[in-house]
Design a protein around this motif. Sequence first.
Motif, PDB file in Angstrom:
ATOM      1  N   TYR A 302       0.343 -17.701 -21.646  1.00  0.00           N
ATOM      2  CA  TYR A 302       0.099 -18.573 -20.498  1.00  0.00           C
ATOM      3  C   TYR A 302       1.366 -19.364 -20.232  1.00  0.00           C
ATOM      4  N   VAL A 303       1.421 -19.977 -19.056  1.00  0.00           N
ATOM      5  CA  VAL A 303       2.595 -20.784 -18.701  1.00  0.00           C
ATOM      6  C   VAL A 303       2.215 -22.257 -18.885  1.00  0.00           C
ATOM      7  N   PRO A 304       2.798 -22.950 -19.871  1.00  0.00           N
ATOM      8  CA  PRO A 304       2.434 -24.369 -20.059  1.00  0.00           C
ATOM      9  C   PRO A 304       2.619 -25.138 -18.750  1.00  0.00           C
ATOM     10  N   SER A 305       1.648 -25.983 -18.444  1.00  0.00           N
ATOM     11  CA  SER A 305       1.554 -26.542 -17.090  1.00  0.00           C
ATOM     12  C   SER A 305       1.747 -28.047 -17.040  1.00  0.00           C
ATOM     13  N   GLN A 306       2.390 -28.508 -15.981  1.00  0.00           N
ATOM     14  CA  GLN A 306       2.484 -29.942 -15.694  1.00  0.00           C
ATOM     15  C   GLN A 306       1.528 -30.315 -14.566  1.00  0.00           C
ATOM     16  N   ALA A 307       0.635 -29.381 -14.198  1.00  0.00           N
ATOM     17  CA  ALA A 307      -0.284 -29.624 -13.080  1.00  0.00           C
ATOM     18  C   ALA A 307      -1.721 -29.621 -13.594  1.00  0.00           C
ATOM     19  N   ASN A 308      -2.701 -29.430 -12.706  1.00  0.00           N
ATOM     20  CA  ASN A 308      -4.105 -29.420 -13.139  1.00  0.00           C
ATOM     21  C   ASN A 308      -4.683 -28.005 -13.139  1.00  0.00           C
ATOM     22  N   PHE A 309      -3.800 -27.037 -13.359  1.00  0.00           N
ATOM     23  CA  PHE A 309      -4.215 -25.642 -13.431  1.00  0.00           C
ATOM     24  C   PHE A 309      -3.248 -24.925 -14.362  1.00  0.00           C
ATOM     25  N   VAL A 310      -3.619 -23.712 -14.761  1.00  0.00           N
ATOM     26  CA  VAL A 310      -2.721 -22.961 -15.637  1.00  0.00           C
ATOM     27  C   VAL A 310      -2.766 -21.485 -15.263  1.00  0.00           C
ATOM     28  N   LEU A 311      -1.606 -20.850 -15.357  1.00  0.00           N
ATOM     29  CA  LEU A 311      -1.493 -19.408 -15.134  1.00  0.00           C
ATOM     30  C   LEU A 311      -1.648 -18.725 -16.476  1.00  0.00           C
ATOM     31  N   VAL A 312      -2.561 -17.776 -16.545  1.00  0.00           N
ATOM     32  CA  VAL A 312      -2.756 -17.056 -17.808  1.00  0.00           C
ATOM     33  C   VAL A 312      -2.576 -15.571 -17.537  1.00  0.00           C
ATOM     34  N   LYS A 313      -1.891 -14.897 -18.487  1.00  0.00           N
ATOM     35  CA  LYS A 313      -1.638 -13.471 -18.308  1.00  0.00           C
ATOM     36  C   LYS A 313      -2.763 -12.676 -18.966  1.00  0.00           C
ATOM     37  N   ILE A 314      -3.496 -11.958 -18.131  1.00  0.00           N
ATOM     38  CA  ILE A 314      -4.626 -11.158 -18.623  1.00  0.00           C
ATOM     39  C   ILE A 314      -4.182  -9.712 -18.835  1.00  0.00           C
ATOM     40  N   GLY A 315      -3.223  -9.249 -18.007  1.00  0.00           N
ATOM     41  CA  GLY A 315      -2.767  -7.858 -18.087  1.00  0.00           C
ATOM     42  C   GLY A 315      -3.283  -7.057 -16.908  1.00  0.00           C
ATOM     43  N   PRO A 316      -3.148  -5.705 -17.001  1.00  0.00           N
ATOM     44  CA  PRO A 316      -3.501  -4.855 -15.845  1.00  0.00           C
ATOM     45  C   PRO A 316      -4.954  -5.024 -15.386  1.00  0.00           C
ATOM     46  N   LYS A 317      -5.815  -5.532 -16.259  1.00  0.00           N
ATOM     47  CA  LYS A 317      -7.229  -5.659 -15.867  1.00  0.00           C
ATOM     48  C   LYS A 317      -7.559  -7.038 -15.281  1.00  0.00           C
ATOM     49  N   ALA A 318      -6.541  -7.805 -14.911  1.00  0.00           N
ATOM     50  CA  ALA A 318      -6.783  -9.189 -14.472  1.00  0.00           C
ATOM     51  C   ALA A 318      -7.798  -9.253 -13.324  1.00  0.00           C
ATOM     52  N   SER A 319      -7.652  -8.339 -12.355  1.00  0.00           N
ATOM     53  CA  SER A 319      -8.537  -8.389 -11.193  1.00  0.00           C
ATOM     54  C   SER A 319      -9.981  -8.081 -11.602  1.00  0.00           C
ATOM     55  N   GLN A 320     -10.139  -7.089 -12.513  1.00  0.00           N
ATOM     56  CA  GLN A 320     -11.485  -6.755 -12.999  1.00  0.00           C
ATOM     57  C   GLN A 320     -12.094  -7.925 -13.771  1.00  0.00           C
ATOM     58  N   VAL A 321     -11.248  -8.567 -14.567  1.00  0.00           N
ATOM     59  CA  VAL A 321     -11.740  -9.713 -15.341  1.00  0.00           C
ATOM     60  C   VAL A 321     -12.194 -10.827 -14.386  1.00  0.00           C
ATOM     61  N   ALA A 322     -11.416 -11.062 -13.322  1.00  0.00           N
ATOM     62  CA  ALA A 322     -11.800 -12.094 -12.346  1.00  0.00           C
ATOM     63  C   ALA A 322     -13.118 -11.718 -11.676  1.00  0.00           C
ATOM     64  N   ASP A 323     -13.296 -10.427 -11.369  1.00  0.00           N
ATOM     65  CA  ASP A 323     -14.562  -9.988 -10.757  1.00  0.00           C
ATOM     66  C   ASP A 323     -15.719 -10.168 -11.739  1.00  0.00           C
ATOM     67  N   GLY A 324     -15.445  -9.875 -13.020  1.00  0.00           N
ATOM     68  CA  GLY A 324     -16.473 -10.067 -14.052  1.00  0.00           C
ATOM     69  C   GLY A 324     -16.869 -11.537 -14.144  1.00  0.00           C
ATOM     70  N   LEU A 325     -15.876 -12.406 -14.090  1.00  0.00           N
ATOM     71  CA  LEU A 325     -16.157 -13.850 -14.131  1.00  0.00           C
ATOM     72  C   LEU A 325     -16.994 -14.253 -12.915  1.00  0.00           C
ATOM     73  N   LEU A 326     -16.637 -13.689 -11.755  1.00  0.00           N
ATOM     74  CA  LEU A 326     -17.379 -14.005 -10.519  1.00  0.00           C
ATOM     75  C   LEU A 326     -18.850 -13.646 -10.676  1.00  0.00           C
ATOM     76  N   ARG A 327     -19.089 -12.430 -11.223  1.00  0.00           N
ATOM     77  CA  ARG A 327     -20.487 -12.000 -11.388  1.00  0.00           C
ATOM     78  C   ARG A 327     -21.239 -12.937 -12.325  1.00  0.00           C
ATOM     79  N   ARG A 328     -20.496 -13.601 -13.194  1.00  0.00           N
ATOM     80  CA  ARG A 328     -21.131 -14.559 -14.117  1.00  0.00           C
ATOM     81  C   ARG A 328     -21.077 -15.982 -13.551  1.00  0.00           C
TER      82      ARG A 328
END
Length: 368
Positions: A302-328
């Motif tokens: 992940y990229v350490p953040s000075q803001a109120n959000f963080v970028l995390v590297k999931i890999g090639p399945k990032a979009s699928q993981v986001a869709d999985g989170l959405l379904r939940r």
Amino acid sequence: MNKRNLPPVPPEIQALVPYKPGKPIEELERELGISGAIKLASNENPLGPSPKAVAAMAQALEGLHRYPDGAGFELRQALAGRYGLAQEQIVLGNGSNEIIELLCRAFLRPGDLALAASPSFLMYSKLVQVAGGQLKEVPLSDFRLDLNALAQAIEPRTRLVFVNNPDNPAGTAFSAEEFKAFLDQVPDGVIVVLDEAYIEFASDPQVAQGTDFLEHQVPVVVMRTFSKAYGLAGLRVGFGLGPVEVMDILHRVRQPFNTSILAQAAGTAALADEEFFNKTMELTWQGLKDFYACFESLGLTYVPSQANFVLVKIGPKASQVADGLLRRGVIVRKMASYGLPEFLRVSVGLPQENRRFMDELKAILEEG
Ligand SMILES: Cc1ncc(COP(=O)(O)O)c(C=O)c1O
């Protein structure tokens, strides 16, 4: 069907793609037939609005039959007091987004250039395009703004340079020393637009504070907002601080009543709501720590953040993981539109929301 043809639409307007905001909670719940979804996608304040702001708005409701004070005297006076400035150095906006728009409308003509990092906040390119200008982009270097490369990229037709500190979407921030070295390289005829939408969250004391640079010989316009640290994203109120000559131009360009009676009252009260502000900071900093510990335990970078959000590297399945989170029922931000398809951006929520995101993420990754 209309019988008449439309007037010609300029090509730069035809080419615009609508901004895609984070999915609203209600939309997801309607689509999935679920309730209790959470949104960690738009860097909003999870505590709700500042209670002092809500009380001030309730009082201000009685005056809604009148137009607002077009000069926004009280809020500008409060801001002037806070930052030790003259009111003439301040312009209010319908969100800090409007300040970006005013700058583009005032200072860009077709063929003019603006400069920003890539990826960066998507509204810069859109509003530059609406004004008929062209945005030149300089890649981030290791998730940090490359201030030297930005300075080198300035051309004779460059009018505006957008620098975002802390940066969205990376969450990284540059120091006062780095910013000074950058400003010293900026030639005549250029305005540096320092977007500080997230500056209140910066916990590192080295991080540049734009208000320290308002006297620099290079014109610097600092943009700040009540949308994040003060919890007023839905109200739309932000402001620009800068040289009187620049602010004078923006006042001429803006609509006379661009911030509402409610926005002005709420902004003034929120600025004085220290308790809410401090609670927001504690919540954010603890939330980031919890996220970092979770990502480390899952072997994610992940990229350490000075803001109120963080970028995390999931890999090639990032979009699928986001869709999985959405379904939940967990909304996070996909980063493909920012050119970071393997990453997700997650805003800090309430502790129980953060926990739910972390548990669901772990479950999805373990399912493979
Ligand atoms: C970098 C950056 N600048 C500006 C804004 C605009 O904020 P607002 O128009 O709500 O003040 C945002 C909002 O997400 C942002 O991320």
